[in-house]
Design a protein around this motif. Sequence first.
Motif, PDB file in Angstrom:
ATOM      1  N   MET A 148      40.404  35.141  47.189  1.00  0.00           N
ATOM      2  CA  MET A 148      40.289  33.857  46.477  1.00  0.00           C
ATOM      3  C   MET A 148      39.106  33.883  45.510  1.00  0.00           C
ATOM      4  O   MET A 148      39.187  33.433  44.367  1.00  0.00           O
ATOM      5  N   ARG A 149      37.985  34.420  45.990  1.00  0.00           N
ATOM      6  CA  ARG A 149      36.771  34.450  45.165  1.00  0.00           C
ATOM      7  C   ARG A 149      36.933  35.390  43.971  1.00  0.00           C
ATOM      8  O   ARG A 149      36.515  35.071  42.860  1.00  0.00           O
ATOM      9  N   LEU A 150      37.528  36.558  44.247  1.00  0.00           N
ATOM     10  CA  LEU A 150      37.729  37.507  43.138  1.00  0.00           C
ATOM     11  C   LEU A 150      38.655  36.901  42.082  1.00  0.00           C
ATOM     12  O   LEU A 150      38.437  37.050  40.883  1.00  0.00           O
ATOM     13  N   GLN A 151      39.679  36.198  42.553  1.00  0.00           N
ATOM     14  CA  GLN A 151      40.600  35.560  41.599  1.00  0.00           C
ATOM     15  C   GLN A 151      39.874  34.508  40.768  1.00  0.00           C
ATOM     16  O   GLN A 151      40.067  34.416  39.557  1.00  0.00           O
ATOM     17  N   SER A 152      39.019  33.718  41.429  1.00  0.00           N
ATOM     18  CA  SER A 152      38.403  32.643  40.651  1.00  0.00           C
ATOM     19  C   SER A 152      37.309  33.187  39.723  1.00  0.00           C
ATOM     20  O   SER A 152      37.106  32.648  38.644  1.00  0.00           O
ATOM     21  N   LEU A 153      36.660  34.296  40.132  1.00  0.00           N
ATOM     22  CA  LEU A 153      35.717  34.940  39.196  1.00  0.00           C
ATOM     23  C   LEU A 153      36.466  35.414  37.950  1.00  0.00           C
ATOM     24  O   LEU A 153      35.992  35.271  36.820  1.00  0.00           O
TER      25      LEU A 153
END
Lengths: 288, 482
Positions: B306-311
């Motif tokens: 999720m974090r990698l996607q939002s970055l």
Amino acid sequence: MYTIKEKQVLSDVTKLMVVEAPQIARKAKAGQFIIVLMDEHGERIPLTIADFDREAGTLTIIFQEVGKSTMQMGAMQVGDSFKTIVGPLGHPTEIENFGTVVCVGGGVGIAPVYPIARALKEAGNHVISIIGARTKDLLLWEDKMRAVSDELIVTTDDGSYGRKTLVTVPLKEILEAQPGKVAKIWAIGPAIMMKFVAATTKPFEVPTIVSLNTIMVDGTGMCGGCRVLMDEGAKFVCVDGPEFDAHKVDWNSLLSRLSYYRSEEQVAVERWRDGHKCNLDRAVEGVK
Amino acid sequence: MTELTKKERMKISRQDMPVQEPDARVRNFSEVALGFTMELARLEAERCLQCKEPHCMEGCPVEVTIPEFIEAVRVGDMAKAVEIMKSKNNLPAICGRVCPQEVQCESRCILGKKGQAVAIGRIERFVGDYELAHNTCAISREPSTGKKVAVVGSGPAGLTCAVDLGRMGHDVTIYESLHTPGGVLVYGIPEFRLPKAVIRSEIDTAAKALGIRILSDYVIGRTLTIDELMTEHDAIFLGTGAGLPMFMRIPGINLNGVMSSNEFLTRVNLMRGYQFPEYDTPVKVGKKVAVVGAGNVAMDSARCAMRLQSLRSQANGESGTEVHIVYRRSPAEVPARREEVHHAEEEGVIFDFLTNPIEILGNENGAVRAIRCIRMELGEPDQSGRRSPVPIKGSEFEMEVDQVIMALGTSPNPLVFVNADGLERSRHGTVIANQETGRTTMQGVWAGGDVVTGAATVISAMGAGKRAAADIDKYLKGEITW
């Protein structure tokens, strides 16, 4: 620890380093590999051991600058050190007196094939070696290979040295000339070369061993990123290999997996080159 | 401060820990739970009834004297709280963050019978963090015994064992295969749940005080073998964990985009792939990611994705990304901690229960394009007591994804057992060891943690490390024989 004791520039893009790593040198055997990490920001890179000196406590590595990490590594000098070297990893080559054997090395793959050829020679085998490269400048260790081989054939893709052909051509000639004579074949080089060696030797049913260099993180069986499809299922190159039966490898899957991070590699290389240009510019500015 | 009556204490409600809000935290890798303030910690400590016969301690694998440290926090004597804590638990800042307190100490708390248990874990973390910030407690070491112990692996089991043995005066060397100590704490648990700086500082403080040598880059089984370690040490403790990932035996597992949670998390955590290209190790995240499994590792993988996607979407404006947890059982059987599931839900992870992948489908470039799944229903209870999932005929469907992360559990890495023939293992590959003492079938070799139990919790590994240290100590002092 892990200090570079010696560095040789074998070609524009090929570097040799002798590195201090006594705890690995005392254990290393032909066919095994290590993982190096340059610094806190670095990535863990698997490299086959090209040579080792137990008394001096050193390992020899040879690498080609193909990505950001290997370019940065190529810029390291004698006296610099790696943050980490781990090994020896993987299974050593099974060495015995098989009779007549052929060792094929392509490009930087000549380096890891050397200790195997040497060990096979010491075990009493009749060693025929075939080494090849794209062009003369990229050919390495011809003398060393000659010293441990009963016969040596050199090829280049462009004909700038030795025979103008691919390593598979003389290999096929040897297999055709004396059917049944060659007991075993080792081939190390680019994946595409190993794929074609496998295709060349398969009709002759000569056992053929390749050493695979896949994408890895830890190198100890933990990540599974290095898995390769064999006839019998998935295997981990780091703990089940790195040597495998060339005739059982799913080469297309392997080649596809090797290309998985290509776009990231490009980003990293461009960033590295930019960084260098800036440094150069700054240096020029400084002189002015 | 005036003493509160029991009635007044019982009126205080369980204090929440400040956290980063979901829509903010999913954009960074910083810690989600921010920790108690002194005021909150003392208020929560007021809730403890100081039972004469505290049941909470029975739930603690390392037997922390819970009411005592809570009382010290209540009165604000932090130095004492640290001292009480560290006499049993050397890594409170870590345990306070990752222990499943809700099924251990807090599940036994008398307050939990009618209302909410004391937030023991949150107070523990506060004590641990206080110590890291203030260094109030000097770790003491008994006079040197001159005995040498090799501890293999620097995860929770190995670290705990090493620190206890160091305190008892033995000369301890830890052999770690990776380039950084901490084992699963470093490669597995993400920064937003357990910051690397916390691990580093807990390890450094203890190692320095106790003269523990940490040799990284030593792969036991390769660089050295167990029989070689035997010649140079009086005892060996194996805390090598369960590092070998499992893959489903379904078609398509070698497609690009299919990886183990170990690989994904190691790239993100240990190698800091989320900071590529500043750090050299790349990590990929798909537009639609399926994480297979529903344990804590699956939650960690999903939340990292999720974090990698939002970055990435911050950088390129991408929208419509999804992360799915694909689990063949129902919500009731989810093995992950409730808190982790809750955090994952808050952050937008989609849960697909009673769904099992049967094939991974690729495109013409050898990359994942979808998973073929089958719907499941719950049948009779299996050996684990959980109702086993049974496929529903004809319910197959395709789920479009471009990344599949397998979080199906791990087994011990067999590499360490090279040249250790006397060491018996189960058919699951785990080392056979006495539960109380950690003794293996090889004289002079103890084992504990995931290498014995298979993948379990940080604290149970620490408990095993502690029990083994006590037995090793008695053995080395000649108080007991093998």
